[in-house]
Design a protein around this motif. Structure first.
Motif, PDB file in Angstrom:
ATOM      1  N   UNK A   1      27.011  48.730 105.382  1.00  0.00           N
ATOM      2  CA  UNK A   1      25.988  47.743 106.391  1.00  0.00           C
ATOM      3  C   UNK A   1      24.869  48.254 106.262  1.00  0.00           C
ATOM      4  N   UNK A   2      24.147  48.766 105.068  1.00  0.00           N
ATOM      5  CA  UNK A   2      22.768  49.005 104.895  1.00  0.00           C
ATOM      6  C   UNK A   2      21.732  47.667 104.341  1.00  0.00           C
ATOM      7  N   UNK A   3      20.892  47.590 104.872  1.00  0.00           N
ATOM      8  CA  UNK A   3      20.055  46.355 104.600  1.00  0.00           C
ATOM      9  C   UNK A   3      19.972  46.080 103.013  1.00  0.00           C
ATOM     10  N   UNK A   4      19.710  44.872 102.689  1.00  0.00           N
ATOM     11  CA  UNK A   4      19.452  44.462 101.415  1.00  0.00           C
ATOM     12  C   UNK A   4      18.202  45.540 100.757  1.00  0.00           C
ATOM     13  N   UNK A   5      17.142  45.174 101.563  1.00  0.00           N
ATOM     14  CA  UNK A   5      15.916  46.229 101.155  1.00  0.00           C
ATOM     15  C   UNK A   5      16.445  47.680 100.646  1.00  0.00           C
ATOM     16  N   UNK A   6      17.209  48.080 101.512  1.00  0.00           N
ATOM     17  CA  UNK A   6      17.728  49.639 101.404  1.00  0.00           C
ATOM     18  C   UNK A   6      18.416  49.709 100.338  1.00  0.00           C
ATOM     19  N   UNK A   7      19.347  48.827  99.986  1.00  0.00           N
ATOM     20  CA  UNK A   7      20.216  48.728  98.738  1.00  0.00           C
ATOM     21  C   UNK A   7      19.517  48.477  97.381  1.00  0.00           C
ATOM     22  N   UNK A   8      18.201  47.832  97.371  1.00  0.00           N
ATOM     23  CA  UNK A   8      17.772  47.505  96.064  1.00  0.00           C
ATOM     24  C   UNK A   8      17.237  48.547  95.194  1.00  0.00           C
ATOM     25  N   UNK A   9      16.890  49.897  95.702  1.00  0.00           N
ATOM     26  CA  UNK A   9      16.434  50.931  94.792  1.00  0.00           C
ATOM     27  C   UNK A   9      17.787  51.300  93.928  1.00  0.00           C
ATOM     28  N   UNK A  10      18.957  51.397  94.517  1.00  0.00           N
ATOM     29  CA  UNK A  10      20.329  51.763  94.097  1.00  0.00           C
ATOM     30  C   UNK A  10      20.782  50.747  93.067  1.00  0.00           C
ATOM     31  N   UNK A  11      20.634  49.493  93.453  1.00  0.00           N
ATOM     32  CA  UNK A  11      20.818  48.548  92.605  1.00  0.00           C
ATOM     33  C   UNK A  11      20.118  48.478  91.230  1.00  0.00           C
ATOM     34  N   UNK A  12      18.889  48.500  91.523  1.00  0.00           N
ATOM     35  CA  UNK A  12      17.873  48.530  90.343  1.00  0.00           C
ATOM     36  C   UNK A  12      18.201  49.799  89.653  1.00  0.00           C
ATOM     37  N   UNK A  13      18.526  50.845  89.909  1.00  0.00           N
ATOM     38  CA  UNK A  13      18.737  52.125  89.029  1.00  0.00           C
ATOM     39  C   UNK A  13      20.111  51.608  88.260  1.00  0.00           C
ATOM     40  N   UNK A  14      21.051  51.196  88.790  1.00  0.00           N
ATOM     41  CA  UNK A  14      22.369  51.039  88.039  1.00  0.00           C
ATOM     42  C   UNK A  14      22.011  49.739  86.918  1.00  0.00           C
ATOM     43  N   UNK A  15      21.242  48.659  87.633  1.00  0.00           N
ATOM     44  CA  UNK A  15      20.951  47.586  86.452  1.00  0.00           C
ATOM     45  C   UNK A  15      19.865  48.253  85.281  1.00  0.00           C
ATOM     46  N   UNK A  16      19.028  49.170  85.663  1.00  0.00           N
ATOM     47  CA  UNK A  16      18.038  49.664  84.756  1.00  0.00           C
ATOM     48  C   UNK A  16      18.927  50.218  83.598  1.00  0.00           C
ATOM     49  N   UNK A  17      19.896  51.330  84.052  1.00  0.00           N
ATOM     50  CA  UNK A  17      20.859  52.040  83.245  1.00  0.00           C
ATOM     51  C   UNK A  17      21.575  51.071  82.259  1.00  0.00           C
ATOM     52  N   UNK A  18      22.199  50.029  82.939  1.00  0.00           N
ATOM     53  CA  UNK A  18      22.898  49.050  82.199  1.00  0.00           C
ATOM     54  C   UNK A  18      22.176  48.364  81.100  1.00  0.00           C
ATOM     55  N   UNK A  19      20.844  48.170  81.487  1.00  0.00           N
ATOM     56  CA  UNK A  19      20.029  47.508  80.258  1.00  0.00           C
ATOM     57  C   UNK A  19      19.393  48.282  79.401  1.00  0.00           C
TER      58      UNK A  19
END
Length: 198
Positions: free
Chosen positions: A173-191
């Motif tokens: 239940x973390x907020x979108x803003x709290x999740x953004x750094x983790x999502x960004x890290x995963x996407x950066x590595x995938x790209x």
């Protein structure tokens, strides 16, 4: 009233009724009365309420597609564009399901019908991801060996995240803003983006 406006009126009316009464609780007669059109006119456009339901889902997919295309054409950093596309997809799906009230249960119960309607959207979204990824590679921002495969992975990952995202089950239940750094890290590595300072 033109053919397209009359059809749109029926679809909008049905969406509202489905949201309030559910698919099972809504009749063709309800839709005809609420739209202030005769049943004969309604049956000119739709054989049954399942066809109208199909059209309602199709309309929601078109809204999502339009929003995704709008994001994809923005003049912005490729990395930020991919992140924004991911959140746009998830937020628009959540908004569509939430806005449609009782239709939400039907959306999940009739997932195969939804999948049939989504076919064109899924094709367009995959193409959109391919274009954005290629643009990022052409600009030297991404290091991707297989653009099509990466687009497929992003697309199908998003589809898999839709239900948990809609129900707020991602990340306790973390907020979108709290999740953004983790999502960004995963996407950066995938790209293929591995900066030394993130």
């Amino acid at each position: 009233m033109s053919i397209s406006k009359t059809r749109s009126l029926f679809v909008d009316t049905a969406r509202h009724l489905f949201a309030v009464k559910g698919l099972e609780g809504t009749t063709m007669n309800d839709i005809a009365i609420a739209s202030k059109k005769g049943r004969r006119t309604l049956y000119t456009y739709f054989k049954n309420k399942e066809e109208i339901y199909y059209a309602v889902i199709e309309t929601e997919m078109e809204r999502l597609s339009d929003k995704m295309e709008e994001v994809a054409t923005r003049d912005m950093d490729s990395e930020q564009k991919i992140i924004l596309l991911i959140y746009t997809h998830l937020n628009m799906i959540k908004e569509a399901v939430t806005r449609n009230g009782n239709l939400r249960a039907e959306f999940f119960r009739n997932i195969w019908m939804v999948e049939r309607v989504r076919k064109a959207f899924d094709h367009d979204e995959l193409e959109l991801f391919r274009q954005v990824l290629k643009d990022g590679c052409d600009k030297g921002k991404f290091r991707i060996e297989n653009i099509s495969l990466t687009a497929d992975i992003i697309h199908y990952t998003l589809k898999g995240l839709e239900v948990p995202y809609i129900f707020g089950r991602l990340g306790d239940g973390i907020s979108v803003e709290e999740s953004r750094p983790a999502v960004t890290t995963i996407v950066r590595r995938a790209l293929g983006i591995y900066p030394t300072n993130y």
